[in-house]
Design a protein around this motif. Structure first.
Motif, PDB file in Angstrom:
ATOM      1  N   ARG A 123       0.692  -1.121   0.280  1.00  0.00           N
ATOM      2  CA  ARG A 123       0.001  -0.050   0.025  1.00  0.00           C
ATOM      3  C   ARG A 123       1.216   1.917   0.473  1.00  0.00           C
ATOM      4  O   ARG A 123       0.923   1.631   1.138  1.00  0.00           O
ATOM      5  N   TYR A 124       0.881   2.557  -0.807  1.00  0.00           N
ATOM      6  CA  TYR A 124       1.393   3.415  -1.239  1.00  0.00           C
ATOM      7  C   TYR A 124       0.615   4.627  -0.933  1.00  0.00           C
ATOM      8  O   TYR A 124      -0.235   4.365  -0.932  1.00  0.00           O
ATOM      9  N   ARG A 125       1.005   5.040   0.010  1.00  0.00           N
ATOM     10  CA  ARG A 125       0.612   6.627  -0.181  1.00  0.00           C
ATOM     11  C   ARG A 125       0.699   7.957  -0.725  1.00  0.00           C
ATOM     12  O   ARG A 125       2.331   8.120  -0.550  1.00  0.00           O
ATOM     13  N   ILE A 126       0.589   8.476  -1.461  1.00  0.00           N
ATOM     14  CA  ILE A 126       0.866   8.887  -2.859  1.00  0.00           C
ATOM     15  C   ILE A 126       0.229  10.787  -2.448  1.00  0.00           C
ATOM     16  O   ILE A 126      -1.082  10.647  -2.303  1.00  0.00           O
ATOM     17  N   ALA A 127       0.943  11.688  -2.246  1.00  0.00           N
ATOM     18  CA  ALA A 127       0.504  12.996  -2.729  1.00  0.00           C
ATOM     19  C   ALA A 127       0.370  13.675  -3.805  1.00  0.00           C
ATOM     20  O   ALA A 127       1.215  13.570  -4.711  1.00  0.00           O
ATOM     21  N   LEU A 128      -0.819  13.525  -4.531  1.00  0.00           N
ATOM     22  CA  LEU A 128      -1.345  14.082  -5.543  1.00  0.00           C
ATOM     23  C   LEU A 128      -2.775  15.332  -5.234  1.00  0.00           C
ATOM     24  O   LEU A 128      -3.221  15.056  -4.305  1.00  0.00           O
ATOM     25  N   ASP A 129      -2.626  16.080  -5.975  1.00  0.00           N
ATOM     26  CA  ASP A 129      -3.426  17.603  -6.226  1.00  0.00           C
ATOM     27  C   ASP A 129      -3.045  17.462  -4.662  1.00  0.00           C
ATOM     28  O   ASP A 129      -4.711  18.169  -4.179  1.00  0.00           O
ATOM     29  N   GLY A 130      -2.648  18.126  -3.727  1.00  0.00           N
ATOM     30  CA  GLY A 130      -1.969  18.266  -2.380  1.00  0.00           C
ATOM     31  C   GLY A 130      -2.810  17.751  -1.614  1.00  0.00           C
ATOM     32  O   GLY A 130      -3.706  17.950  -0.132  1.00  0.00           O
ATOM     33  N   ALA A 131      -3.348  16.531  -1.928  1.00  0.00           N
ATOM     34  CA  ALA A 131      -4.252  15.437  -0.881  1.00  0.00           C
ATOM     35  C   ALA A 131      -3.203  14.207  -0.934  1.00  0.00           C
ATOM     36  O   ALA A 131      -2.923  13.304  -2.098  1.00  0.00           O
ATOM     37  N   GLU A 132      -3.115  13.175  -0.350  1.00  0.00           N
ATOM     38  CA  GLU A 132      -2.901  12.008   0.161  1.00  0.00           C
ATOM     39  C   GLU A 132      -3.468  10.866  -0.697  1.00  0.00           C
ATOM     40  O   GLU A 132      -5.070  11.089   0.280  1.00  0.00           O
ATOM     41  N   ARG A 133      -3.343  10.118  -1.613  1.00  0.00           N
ATOM     42  CA  ARG A 133      -4.178   8.393  -1.529  1.00  0.00           C
ATOM     43  C   ARG A 133      -3.153   7.578  -1.131  1.00  0.00           C
ATOM     44  O   ARG A 133      -2.021   7.899  -1.139  1.00  0.00           O
ATOM     45  N   GLU A 134      -3.928   6.777  -0.577  1.00  0.00           N
ATOM     46  CA  GLU A 134      -3.735   4.974  -0.908  1.00  0.00           C
ATOM     47  C   GLU A 134      -3.611   4.614  -2.786  1.00  0.00           C
ATOM     48  O   GLU A 134      -4.720   4.162  -2.545  1.00  0.00           O
ATOM     49  N   PHE A 135      -2.956   3.833  -2.722  1.00  0.00           N
ATOM     50  CA  PHE A 135      -2.608   3.469  -3.806  1.00  0.00           C
ATOM     51  C   PHE A 135      -2.099   1.826  -3.556  1.00  0.00           C
ATOM     52  O   PHE A 135      -0.734   2.359  -3.343  1.00  0.00           O
ATOM     53  N   PRO A 136      -3.035   0.720  -3.677  1.00  0.00           N
ATOM     54  CA  PRO A 136      -2.440  -0.441  -3.499  1.00  0.00           C
ATOM     55  C   PRO A 136      -2.088  -0.659  -5.041  1.00  0.00           C
ATOM     56  O   PRO A 136      -2.398  -1.049  -6.272  1.00  0.00           O
ATOM     57  N   MET A 137      -1.059  -1.317  -5.300  1.00  0.00           N
ATOM     58  CA  MET A 137      -0.134  -1.602  -5.914  1.00  0.00           C
ATOM     59  C   MET A 137       1.135  -2.826  -5.824  1.00  0.00           C
ATOM     60  O   MET A 137       2.170  -2.961  -4.550  1.00  0.00           O
ATOM     61  N   ILE A 138       1.740  -3.645  -7.055  1.00  0.00           N
ATOM     62  CA  ILE A 138       1.663  -4.559  -6.668  1.00  0.00           C
ATOM     63  C   ILE A 138       3.471  -3.933  -6.805  1.00  0.00           C
ATOM     64  O   ILE A 138       4.005  -3.239  -7.517  1.00  0.00           O
ATOM     65  N   VAL A 139       4.547  -4.639  -5.881  1.00  0.00           N
ATOM     66  CA  VAL A 139       5.220  -4.960  -5.980  1.00  0.00           C
ATOM     67  C   VAL A 139       6.887  -5.700  -6.087  1.00  0.00           C
ATOM     68  O   VAL A 139       5.981  -7.548  -5.831  1.00  0.00           O
ATOM     69  N   SER A 140       7.892  -5.380  -6.446  1.00  0.00           N
ATOM     70  CA  SER A 140       8.437  -7.046  -6.934  1.00  0.00           C
ATOM     71  C   SER A 140      10.095  -6.347  -6.511  1.00  0.00           C
ATOM     72  O   SER A 140      11.045  -6.685  -7.779  1.00  0.00           O
ATOM     73  N   HIS A 141      11.172  -6.092  -5.736  1.00  0.00           N
ATOM     74  CA  HIS A 141      12.666  -5.724  -5.576  1.00  0.00           C
ATOM     75  C   HIS A 141      12.807  -6.591  -3.998  1.00  0.00           C
ATOM     76  O   HIS A 141      12.603  -6.626  -3.248  1.00  0.00           O
ATOM     77  N   GLN A 142      14.275  -5.949  -4.746  1.00  0.00           N
ATOM     78  CA  GLN A 142      15.583  -5.728  -3.396  1.00  0.00           C
ATOM     79  C   GLN A 142      16.193  -4.839  -3.040  1.00  0.00           C
ATOM     80  O   GLN A 142      16.035  -4.585  -1.771  1.00  0.00           O
ATOM     81  N   ASP A 143      16.254  -3.995  -4.386  1.00  0.00           N
ATOM     82  CA  ASP A 143      16.785  -2.424  -4.321  1.00  0.00           C
ATOM     83  C   ASP A 143      15.385  -2.114  -3.987  1.00  0.00           C
ATOM     84  O   ASP A 143      14.516  -2.214  -3.913  1.00  0.00           O
ATOM     85  N   GLN A 144      16.294  -0.911  -3.272  1.00  0.00           N
ATOM     86  CA  GLN A 144      15.570   0.308  -3.195  1.00  0.00           C
ATOM     87  C   GLN A 144      15.847   2.046  -3.106  1.00  0.00           C
ATOM     88  O   GLN A 144      17.518   2.072  -2.746  1.00  0.00           O
ATOM     89  N   VAL A 145      15.657   2.892  -3.608  1.00  0.00           N
ATOM     90  CA  VAL A 145      15.995   4.770  -3.227  1.00  0.00           C
ATOM     91  C   VAL A 145      16.458   4.480  -2.192  1.00  0.00           C
ATOM     92  O   VAL A 145      15.375   4.384  -1.140  1.00  0.00           O
ATOM     93  N   THR A 146      17.490   5.036  -2.203  1.00  0.00           N
ATOM     94  CA  THR A 146      18.433   5.378  -0.306  1.00  0.00           C
ATOM     95  C   THR A 146      18.468   6.615   0.278  1.00  0.00           C
ATOM     96  O   THR A 146      18.459   7.412   0.922  1.00  0.00           O
TER      97      THR A 146
END
Length: 234
Positions: A123-146
């Motif tokens: 579950r991703y929380r994303i700020a769009l147009d001044g409001a935070e929305r929840e997006f359930p999204m598929i993921v597949s990763h070991q690495d990420q931006v740090t």
């Protein structure tokens, strides 16, 4: 609108006949939101390259089984391409590996996370147009931006991946760690293929169970396609 897809990864040979390659997944995901788009593919992992960033109106960078730190001959040139397209003002979408590579190319850092694998529906929380929305999204990763690059804004993330969505303010670049092009069937097949080998069973089992709920792929498609159209003047 001509959209170039730069293929940085290959679908496992046991799955590609059923689900298609990554460029096919991106075309299926984006076409309902960009019906007039003309998609072109260059498989950079196989050594295919466009002449330059102005060959298309916008670019999509796909996922990959490789890490941005791997010594593959096409990774450094792809970073150069990202920088050149950014300097030229050509819009770019980066997904998973594409998200990480854009961060590395533009002054940030991506690496293997001590949190381990992220798989299934997060579950991703994303700020769009001044409001935070929840997006359930598929993921597949070991690495990420740090480390977030200078000039990038964190639009959202998940508990597993806090820097999961970045928008760059000094260049038309939007990237996300999740996979809006993956459907549940492909994600489940991929998890089963990797379970007990690269993905520990303790991660694979709940990841498979999470796929009982649908991802917000269409919503993400409308948002990202709308971003592309806005950057290209409608």
């Amino acid at each position: 609108m001509r959209i170039g897809i730069l293929e940085a990864g290959l679908v496992h040979e046991g799955l590609v006949d059923v689900y298609g390659d990554f460029p096919a997944m991106f075309r299926r995901w984006l076409t309902p939101h960009l019906p007039a788009a003309d998609f072109r593919t260059w498989s950079v992992i196989r050594g295919e390259w466009p002449d330059g960033p102005r060959d298309c109106d916008a670019w999509v960078h796909t996922g990959s089984r490789f890490g941005v730190y791997d010594d593959e001959p096409w990774i450094a040139p792809l970073k150069d391409f990202i920088r050149a397209a950014a300097e030229a003002g050509v819009p770019q979408l980066g997904i998973c590996f594409g998200h990480q590579l854009a961060a590395e190319a533009l002054g940030g850092r991506a690496e293997k996370s001590p949190k381990g694998w992220g798989a299934g529906l997060h579950r991703y929380r994303i700020a769009l147009d001044g409001a935070e929305r929840e997006f359930p999204m598929i993921v597949s990763h070991q690495d990420q931006v740090t480390a977030v690059p200078p000039g990038a804004e964190v639009l959202g993330g998940s508990d597993h991946c806090p820097f999961g969505v970045l928008e760059y303010r000094d260049a038309p670049v939007l990237t996300a760690q999740f996979h809006p092009e993956f459907d549940r069937a492909f994600s489940a097949a991929l998890i089963r293929l990797r379970a007990g080998s690269s993905i520990p069973e303790r991660v694979a089992a709940p990841a498979l169970a999470s796929l009982a709920a649908p991802p917000a792929n269409a919503e993400a498609g409308r948002w990202m396609a709308g971003w592309l159209k806005a950057k290209l003047g409608g």
